[in-house]
Design a protein around this motif. Structure first.
Motif, mmCIF file in Angstrom:
data_model
loop_
_atom_site.group_PDB
_atom_site.id
_atom_site.type_symbol
_atom_site.label_atom_id
_atom_site.label_comp_id
_atom_site.label_asym_id
_atom_site.label_seq_id
_atom_site.Cartn_x
_atom_site.Cartn_y
_atom_site.Cartn_z
ATOM 1 N N MET A 8 -54.998 59.560 20.223
ATOM 2 C CA MET A 8 -55.746 58.383 21.086
ATOM 3 C C MET A 8 -57.174 58.734 20.930
ATOM 4 S SD MET A 8 -55.338 57.888 24.919
ATOM 5 C CE MET A 8 -56.150 56.422 25.749
ATOM 6 N N GLN A 9 -57.786 57.579 20.819
ATOM 7 C CA GLN A 9 -59.239 57.589 20.547
ATOM 8 C C GLN A 9 -59.903 56.765 21.867
ATOM 9 O OE1 GLN A 9 -61.193 56.619 16.979
ATOM 10 N NE2 GLN A 9 -59.373 57.474 15.694
ATOM 11 N N ILE A 10 -60.838 57.491 22.260
ATOM 12 C CA ILE A 10 -61.639 56.790 23.460
ATOM 13 C C ILE A 10 -63.110 57.157 22.980
ATOM 14 C CG2 ILE A 10 -62.423 56.862 25.617
ATOM 15 C CD1 ILE A 10 -59.839 55.788 25.611
ATOM 16 N N PHE A 11 -64.287 56.336 23.377
ATOM 17 C CA PHE A 11 -65.400 56.377 23.079
ATOM 18 C C PHE A 11 -66.093 57.300 24.152
ATOM 19 C CE2 PHE A 11 -69.946 55.593 22.043
ATOM 20 C CZ PHE A 11 -69.791 55.258 20.509
ATOM 21 N N GLY A 12 -66.900 58.323 23.659
ATOM 22 C CA GLY A 12 -67.532 59.307 24.439
ATOM 23 C C GLY A 12 -69.069 58.970 24.306
ATOM 24 N N LEU A 13 -69.931 59.068 25.233
ATOM 25 C CA LEU A 13 -71.284 58.893 24.980
ATOM 26 C C LEU A 13 -71.925 59.978 26.081
ATOM 27 C CD1 LEU A 13 -73.174 55.680 24.285
ATOM 28 C CD2 LEU A 13 -74.006 57.376 26.141
ATOM 29 N N ASP A 14 -73.019 60.382 25.630
ATOM 30 C CA ASP A 14 -73.573 61.528 26.306
ATOM 31 C C ASP A 14 -75.233 60.965 26.482
ATOM 32 O OD1 ASP A 14 -74.271 63.971 28.043
ATOM 33 O OD2 ASP A 14 -74.402 65.259 25.965
ATOM 34 N N ILE A 15 -75.572 60.943 27.895
ATOM 35 C CA ILE A 15 -76.851 60.407 28.117
ATOM 36 C C ILE A 15 -77.807 61.661 28.547
ATOM 37 C CG2 ILE A 15 -78.511 59.325 29.550
ATOM 38 C CD1 ILE A 15 -76.446 56.983 30.051
ATOM 39 N N GLY A 16 -78.666 62.227 27.851
ATOM 40 C CA GLY A 16 -79.578 63.238 27.957
ATOM 41 C C GLY A 16 -80.987 62.991 28.163
ATOM 42 N N GLY A 17 -81.594 64.005 28.611
ATOM 43 C CA GLY A 17 -83.180 63.828 28.928
ATOM 44 C C GLY A 17 -83.940 63.568 27.702
ATOM 45 N N SER A 18 -83.334 63.759 26.493
ATOM 46 C CA SER A 18 -84.114 63.711 25.309
ATOM 47 C C SER A 18 -83.507 62.474 24.449
ATOM 48 C CB SER A 18 -84.469 64.738 24.583
ATOM 49 O OG SER A 18 -83.281 65.488 24.162
ATOM 50 N N GLY A 19 -82.094 62.631 24.439
ATOM 51 C CA GLY A 19 -81.286 61.769 23.615
ATOM 52 C C GLY A 19 -79.997 61.103 23.973
ATOM 53 N N ILE A 20 -79.610 59.884 23.232
ATOM 54 C CA ILE A 20 -78.421 59.286 24.059
ATOM 55 C C ILE A 20 -77.555 59.399 22.662
ATOM 56 C CG2 ILE A 20 -77.450 57.109 24.832
ATOM 57 C CD1 ILE A 20 -80.002 56.507 25.860
ATOM 58 N N LYS A 21 -76.488 60.046 22.706
ATOM 59 C CA LYS A 21 -75.744 60.144 21.624
ATOM 60 C C LYS A 21 -74.215 60.056 21.889
ATOM 61 C CE LYS A 21 -75.920 64.970 22.484
ATOM 62 N NZ LYS A 21 -76.720 65.064 23.656
ATOM 63 N N GLY A 22 -73.394 59.492 20.877
ATOM 64 C CA GLY A 22 -72.093 59.124 21.212
ATOM 65 C C GLY A 22 -71.107 59.055 19.916
ATOM 66 N N ALA A 23 -69.766 59.013 20.077
ATOM 67 C CA ALA A 23 -68.963 58.856 18.939
ATOM 68 C C ALA A 23 -67.502 58.623 19.411
ATOM 69 C CB ALA A 23 -68.871 60.080 18.018
ATOM 70 N N PRO A 24 -66.734 57.876 18.621
ATOM 71 C CA PRO A 24 -65.184 57.886 19.000
ATOM 72 C C PRO A 24 -64.869 59.388 19.009
ATOM 73 C CG PRO A 24 -65.738 56.464 17.450
ATOM 74 C CD PRO A 24 -66.777 57.260 17.512
ATOM 75 N N VAL A 25 -63.840 59.782 20.095
ATOM 76 C CA VAL A 25 -63.294 61.095 20.269
ATOM 77 C C VAL A 25 -61.688 61.047 20.142
ATOM 78 C CG1 VAL A 25 -63.053 63.009 22.020
ATOM 79 C CG2 VAL A 25 -65.217 61.725 21.825
ATOM 80 N N ASP A 26 -61.167 61.833 19.210
ATOM 81 C CA ASP A 26 -59.713 62.264 19.243
ATOM 82 C C ASP A 26 -59.418 63.101 20.219
ATOM 83 O OD1 ASP A 26 -57.246 63.282 18.532
ATOM 84 O OD2 ASP A 26 -57.577 63.131 16.433
ATOM 85 N N LEU A 27 -58.431 62.439 21.229
ATOM 86 C CA LEU A 27 -58.332 63.184 22.571
ATOM 87 C C LEU A 27 -57.263 64.284 22.303
ATOM 88 C CD1 LEU A 27 -58.645 60.470 25.161
ATOM 89 C CD2 LEU A 27 -60.112 62.181 24.619
ATOM 90 N N ASP A 28 -56.413 64.081 21.281
ATOM 91 C CA ASP A 28 -55.589 65.422 20.946
ATOM 92 C C ASP A 28 -56.229 66.423 20.328
ATOM 93 O OD1 ASP A 28 -53.251 63.526 21.690
ATOM 94 O OD2 ASP A 28 -53.224 62.630 19.894
ATOM 95 N N LYS A 29 -56.997 66.487 19.524
ATOM 96 C CA LYS A 29 -57.993 67.405 19.080
ATOM 97 C C LYS A 29 -59.280 68.012 19.810
ATOM 98 C CE LYS A 29 -56.096 66.239 14.460
ATOM 99 N NZ LYS A 29 -56.752 65.772 13.088
#
Length: 247
Positions: free
Chosen positions: A1-22
């Protein structure tokens, strides 16, 4: 199963699809710089850029560098614009992403959940504390694997200051401290947290976890085990996707 994860930080906004099994990214993450000032509208624009980069059309989990209650409402904004306070972040991001289902969680809590499931905290019992040393200091507190949300231990007072003003990775860069000098500051902070919570394990996360060998050997006198985050700076992305999948 894949869900998109995104991390908002003080210097950068980064994200990618995530394999929740791994517990791993399925594609190389995409990053844009966090705008300054980091207002709700400008950050939402950055979030949209990252999600659109992948053409993603499903659920999205996002982290936020502050207290998040009810998976939506922002209560603190130490390292972004103060206009975030009381913002309904779920509604803001979902609207900007064309109605996609959105979940919002504290950034360090997300990283901690990922590390407890797939990384350095897997199968660990007792009290475990993850600390993200970045623009500020985020924290995730676990008791026998159960998260105590929004602990915000980076704002403990240490020698008359918010701890993150002295022991964050940004403090090291701004003050041009040597790794050893900065490690001694981190040591004092860890000793303070240890006095309050007596954890069995500290997990050090954030981007600086990639350089753990430069500072961890200089930290002495802490009874708890201290290890770098295994998912390193991807932990927040993975944890955000995990929280979105739970909802």
């Amino acid at each position: 199963m894949q869900i998109f994860g995104l991390d908002i930080g003080g210097s950068g906004i980064k994200g990618a699809p995530v394999d929740l099994d791994k517990g791993d990214l399925t594609q190389e993450r995409h990053k844009v710089l966090t705008p300054h000032p980091a207002t709700p509208d400008s950050v939402a624009d950055g979030v949209k850029q990252v999600v659109d980069h992948f053409g993603w059309t499903g659920p999205v989990g996002l982290t936020f560098p502050g207290v998040v209650t009810g998976g939506s409402h922002i209560r603190t904004a130490a390292n972004v614009d103060k206009s975030w306070i009381d913002t309904d972040a779920r509604a803001l991001f979902s609207d900007r992403l064309g109605g996609l289902p959105v979940t919002v969680v504290n950034d360090a809590d997300a990283a901690g959940v990922a590390e407890m499931s797939f990384g350095a905290g897997k199968d660990r019992k007792g009290t475990v504390i993850l600390l993200t040393l970045g623009t500020g200091i985020g924290s995730a507190l676990f008791a026998d694997g159960v998260l105590v949300p929004n602990s915000e231990l980076g704002h403990l007072e240490l020698h008359g200051h918010d701890a993150e003003k002295k022991a964050s990775s940004r403090a090291r860069e701004v003050e041009e401290l040597t790794w050893e000098h900065w490690a001694h500051r981190v040591q004092k902070y860890l000793a303070h947290v240890e006095m309050l919570f007596s954890p069995e394990l500290f997990i050090i996360g954030g981007g600086v976890s990639r350089k753990a060998q430069k500072f961890l050997p200089h930290i002495e006198g802490i009874k708890a085990e201290i290890v770098p985050a295994q998912l390193q700076n991807n932990a927040g992305i993975v944890g955000a996707a995990m929280r979105a999948a739970q909802e």
